[in-house]
Scaffold this motif. Structure first.
Motif, PDB file in Angstrom:
ATOM      1  N   ASP A  38       0.833  -1.199   0.000  1.00  0.00           N
ATOM      2  CA  ASP A  38       0.000   0.000   0.000  1.00  0.00           C
ATOM      3  C   ASP A  38       0.868   1.250   0.000  1.00  0.00           C
ATOM      4  OD1 ASP A  38      -2.731   1.231   0.293  1.00  0.00           O
ATOM      5  OD2 ASP A  38      -1.773   2.054   2.075  1.00  0.00           O
ATOM      6  N   HIS A  39       1.950   1.225   0.777  1.00  0.00           N
ATOM      7  CA  HIS A  39       2.877   2.362   0.797  1.00  0.00           C
ATOM      8  C   HIS A  39       3.481   2.576  -0.591  1.00  0.00           C
ATOM      9  CE1 HIS A  39       5.870   5.187   2.291  1.00  0.00           C
ATOM     10  NE2 HIS A  39       6.793   4.485   1.663  1.00  0.00           N
ATOM     11  N   GLY A  40       3.841   1.486  -1.253  1.00  0.00           N
ATOM     12  CA  GLY A  40       4.408   1.601  -2.588  1.00  0.00           C
ATOM     13  C   GLY A  40       3.426   2.187  -3.582  1.00  0.00           C
ATOM     14  N   ARG A  41       2.163   1.739  -3.515  1.00  0.00           N
ATOM     15  CA  ARG A  41       1.138   2.277  -4.420  1.00  0.00           C
ATOM     16  C   ARG A  41       0.904   3.755  -4.158  1.00  0.00           C
ATOM     17  NH1 ARG A  41      -1.299  -2.927  -3.565  1.00  0.00           N
ATOM     18  NH2 ARG A  41      -2.468  -2.108  -1.790  1.00  0.00           N
ATOM     19  N   ARG A  42       0.918   4.126  -2.877  1.00  0.00           N
ATOM     20  CA  ARG A  42       0.729   5.540  -2.533  1.00  0.00           C
ATOM     21  C   ARG A  42       1.866   6.387  -3.088  1.00  0.00           C
ATOM     22  NH1 ARG A  42       0.752   8.096   3.606  1.00  0.00           N
ATOM     23  NH2 ARG A  42       1.096  10.234   2.962  1.00  0.00           N
ATOM     24  N   GLN A  43       3.100   5.897  -2.986  1.00  0.00           N
ATOM     25  CA  GLN A  43       4.241   6.645  -3.503  1.00  0.00           C
ATOM     26  C   GLN A  43       4.162   6.790  -5.022  1.00  0.00           C
ATOM     27  OE1 GLN A  43       6.516   8.299  -1.580  1.00  0.00           O
ATOM     28  NE2 GLN A  43       5.069   7.638  -0.001  1.00  0.00           N
ATOM     29  N   GLN A  44       3.729   5.727  -5.704  1.00  0.00           N
ATOM     30  CA  GLN A  44       3.587   5.807  -7.155  1.00  0.00           C
ATOM     31  C   GLN A  44       2.533   6.856  -7.539  1.00  0.00           C
ATOM     32  OE1 GLN A  44       2.741   1.881  -8.605  1.00  0.00           O
ATOM     33  NE2 GLN A  44       4.629   1.007  -7.766  1.00  0.00           N
ATOM     34  N   TRP A  45       1.431   6.871  -6.786  1.00  0.00           N
ATOM     35  CA  TRP A  45       0.384   7.858  -7.052  1.00  0.00           C
ATOM     36  C   TRP A  45       0.899   9.268  -6.828  1.00  0.00           C
ATOM     37  CZ3 TRP A  45      -2.521  11.257  -3.835  1.00  0.00           C
ATOM     38  CH2 TRP A  45      -3.653  11.803  -4.438  1.00  0.00           C
ATOM     39  N   LEU A  46       1.651   9.477  -5.738  1.00  0.00           N
ATOM     40  CA  LEU A  46       2.215  10.789  -5.461  1.00  0.00           C
ATOM     41  C   LEU A  46       3.154  11.233  -6.571  1.00  0.00           C
ATOM     42  CD1 LEU A  46       2.963  10.483  -1.630  1.00  0.00           C
ATOM     43  CD2 LEU A  46       1.262  11.970  -2.694  1.00  0.00           C
ATOM     44  N   ILE A  47       3.968  10.306  -7.073  1.00  0.00           N
ATOM     45  CA  ILE A  47       4.898  10.645  -8.154  1.00  0.00           C
ATOM     46  C   ILE A  47       4.133  11.041  -9.414  1.00  0.00           C
ATOM     47  CG2 ILE A  47       6.651   9.703  -9.718  1.00  0.00           C
ATOM     48  CD1 ILE A  47       7.617   8.012  -7.304  1.00  0.00           C
ATOM     49  N   ARG A  48       3.093  10.266  -9.753  1.00  0.00           N
ATOM     50  CA  ARG A  48       2.300  10.599 -10.941  1.00  0.00           C
ATOM     51  C   ARG A  48       1.642  11.961 -10.788  1.00  0.00           C
ATOM     52  NH1 ARG A  48       0.330   5.322 -10.375  1.00  0.00           N
ATOM     53  NH2 ARG A  48      -1.739   6.121  -9.812  1.00  0.00           N
ATOM     54  N   GLN A  49       1.079  12.211  -9.633  1.00  0.00           N
ATOM     55  CA  GLN A  49       0.433  13.502  -9.410  1.00  0.00           C
ATOM     56  C   GLN A  49       1.442  14.638  -9.419  1.00  0.00           C
ATOM     57  OE1 GLN A  49      -2.620  12.235 -10.120  1.00  0.00           O
ATOM     58  NE2 GLN A  49      -3.320  13.887  -8.838  1.00  0.00           N
ATOM     59  N   SER A  50       2.655  14.394  -8.891  1.00  0.00           N
ATOM     60  CA  SER A  50       3.694  15.427  -8.894  1.00  0.00           C
ATOM     61  C   SER A  50       4.039  15.837 -10.307  1.00  0.00           C
ATOM     62  CB  SER A  50       4.949  14.916  -8.174  1.00  0.00           C
ATOM     63  OG  SER A  50       4.717  14.746  -6.799  1.00  0.00           O
ATOM     64  N   ASN A  68      -3.785  15.440   0.461  1.00  0.00           N
ATOM     65  CA  ASN A  68      -4.765  14.564   1.108  1.00  0.00           C
ATOM     66  C   ASN A  68      -4.648  13.165   0.519  1.00  0.00           C
ATOM     67  OD1 ASN A  68      -6.855  16.509   2.701  1.00  0.00           O
ATOM     68  ND2 ASN A  68      -6.104  17.519   0.853  1.00  0.00           N
ATOM     69  N   PRO A  69      -3.537  12.468   0.744  1.00  0.00           N
ATOM     70  CA  PRO A  69      -3.301  11.181   0.081  1.00  0.00           C
ATOM     71  C   PRO A  69      -4.321  10.104   0.417  1.00  0.00           C
ATOM     72  CG  PRO A  69      -1.667  11.596   1.809  1.00  0.00           C
ATOM     73  CD  PRO A  69      -2.409  12.876   1.615  1.00  0.00           C
ATOM     74  N   ASP A  70      -5.084  10.262   1.485  1.00  0.00           N
ATOM     75  CA  ASP A  70      -6.111   9.268   1.810  1.00  0.00           C
ATOM     76  C   ASP A  70      -7.230   9.240   0.765  1.00  0.00           C
ATOM     77  OD1 ASP A  70      -4.716   8.611   4.076  1.00  0.00           O
ATOM     78  OD2 ASP A  70      -5.942   9.845   5.421  1.00  0.00           O
TER      79      ASP A  70
END
Length: 356
Positions: free
Chosen positions: A5-17, A285-287
């Motif tokens: 889940d942490h990995g998926r969240r980081q990937q999402w943050l990178i894409r959004q960045s 708001n990553p949640d």
């Protein structure tokens, strides 16, 4: 599972960045003009990239480049951002020649690489037209009870709206404007102050706020509206309608109702300029990640800010991605632009045009 889940969240943050490249959030706490000197204090924050220095410009003139310093209150507010503590900046410099309305740009750097910029506005030679509604009225629409912060929020949003209207329509073509969801005059006061040739109107569901505006901002320009359409205006009444922090609190169904109604009161080729919580705001708001990835919008979080004014199940905290906004809102308007963090350095500013 937690590691995945942490990995998926980081990937999402990178894409959004990558999608929000060029913008950071922030605030100008102080813009104090004294003679030929100006003192500027504030903070800048990117959701994933640390900032170690800030370049400050007034208009087109760069006046300073300063290192960041620690601000515990920003760290407390953005607890999910590990580098939020080191976000503050301050500078004193000579003021270049400028108009009374001054555009302030703070650009953040990590080493020599630019991270993004934040834009705000100040009024030179003025106390920025200090607004003084009650603390209750201020908090309902802004979350703050501080008159200086309340006024600065309004001035910044007014400047952003004027720039968008000028770019996509031309200020000389704007003869009438509606502030849809005007609250206690936070934005409207400054729209009138810096854009005096426009016939200005405002409406809100908060009758107390409307009364205060008519008594303190512009007598007779404000009307109380109902929770459901129609608005108390005739067809094709306005060249521009603005809505700061209105669509951010509506369900997707309510958004469609009000988009159709705003279209009714706009003249052909007129602009609707609403703000939304878009991809940039969602980064903090990553949640919200899971629901946004599936549906493009999350509108199920209740917001208690207007409890006692509205039914408790009406007012929401709504976030939506550009893909959702372009698809759904195109049912009512031509979607001309979505300016990420284009309203107050946090909410997106959407530029919609009613077909001629």
């Amino acid at each position: 599972d937690a590691e995945k889940d942490h990995g998926r969240r980081q990937q999402w943050l990178i894409r959004q960045s990558l999608e929000i490249a060029g913008r950071v959030t922030g605030w100008i706490d102080v813009a104090l003009f004294k003679g030929d000197q100006v003192e500027i204090k504030g903070w800048l924050l990117h959701p994933t990239l640390p900032i170690d220095s800030v370049e400050i410009a007034l208009g087109a003139d760069v006046i300073a480049r300063v290192p960041v310093h620690k601000l515990p209150n920003v760290a407390a507010h953005y607890a999910t951002v590990s580098h939020a503590a080191y976000s503050g900046f301050s500078a004193t410099a000579k003021v270049p020649d400028s108009d009374d309305l001054v555009r302030i740009t703070a650009r953040g750097f990590c080493g020599t690489e630019p991270v993004g910029y934040y834009q705000s506005f100040a009024l030179r030679g003025s106390d920025a037209g200090r607004l003084s509604p009650s603390s209750v009225l201020m908090k309902r629409v802004s979350g703050t009870e501080d008159p200086t912060s309340f006024a600065q929020m309004g001035l910044c949003a007014a400047g952003d709206l004027m720039q968008a209207a000028d770019k996509h329509l031309g200020l000389d073509k704007v003869k009438s404007l509606l502030d849809f969801g005007c609250g206690s005059g936070r934005v409207g006061y400054f729209l009138q102050s810096i854009w005096p040739d426009v016939a200005y109107s405002g409406c809100d569901i908060d009758a107390e706020a409307v009364t205060w505006c008519n008594e303190n901002v512009h007598d007779g320009a404000f009307k109380t509206m109902e929770m459901q359409p129609p608005l108390p205006y005739a067809d094709a009444s306005f060249d521009v309608v603005v809505a700061v922090s209105v669509m951010t609190h509506l369900t997707r169904e309510e958004q469609h109702k009000w988009l159709a109604e705003v279209r009714r009161v706009l003249r052909p080729d007129g602009l609707f300029l609403p703000s939304i919580h878009g991809a940039f705001a969602a980064m903090f708001n990553p949640d919200l990640r899971s629901e946004l990835e599936v549906s493009g919008i999350t509108d199920n979080t209740l917001d208690p800010a207007l409890d006692g004014v509205l039914p408790p199940d009406y007012y929401r905290s709504t976030f939506q991605l550009p893909s959702f906004t372009r698809k759904e809102w195109a049912r009512h308007f031509e979607v001309v632009d979505i300016m990420q963090a284009g309203c107050g350095g946090f909410q997106d500013l959407v530029v919609l045009r009613k077909p001629g």
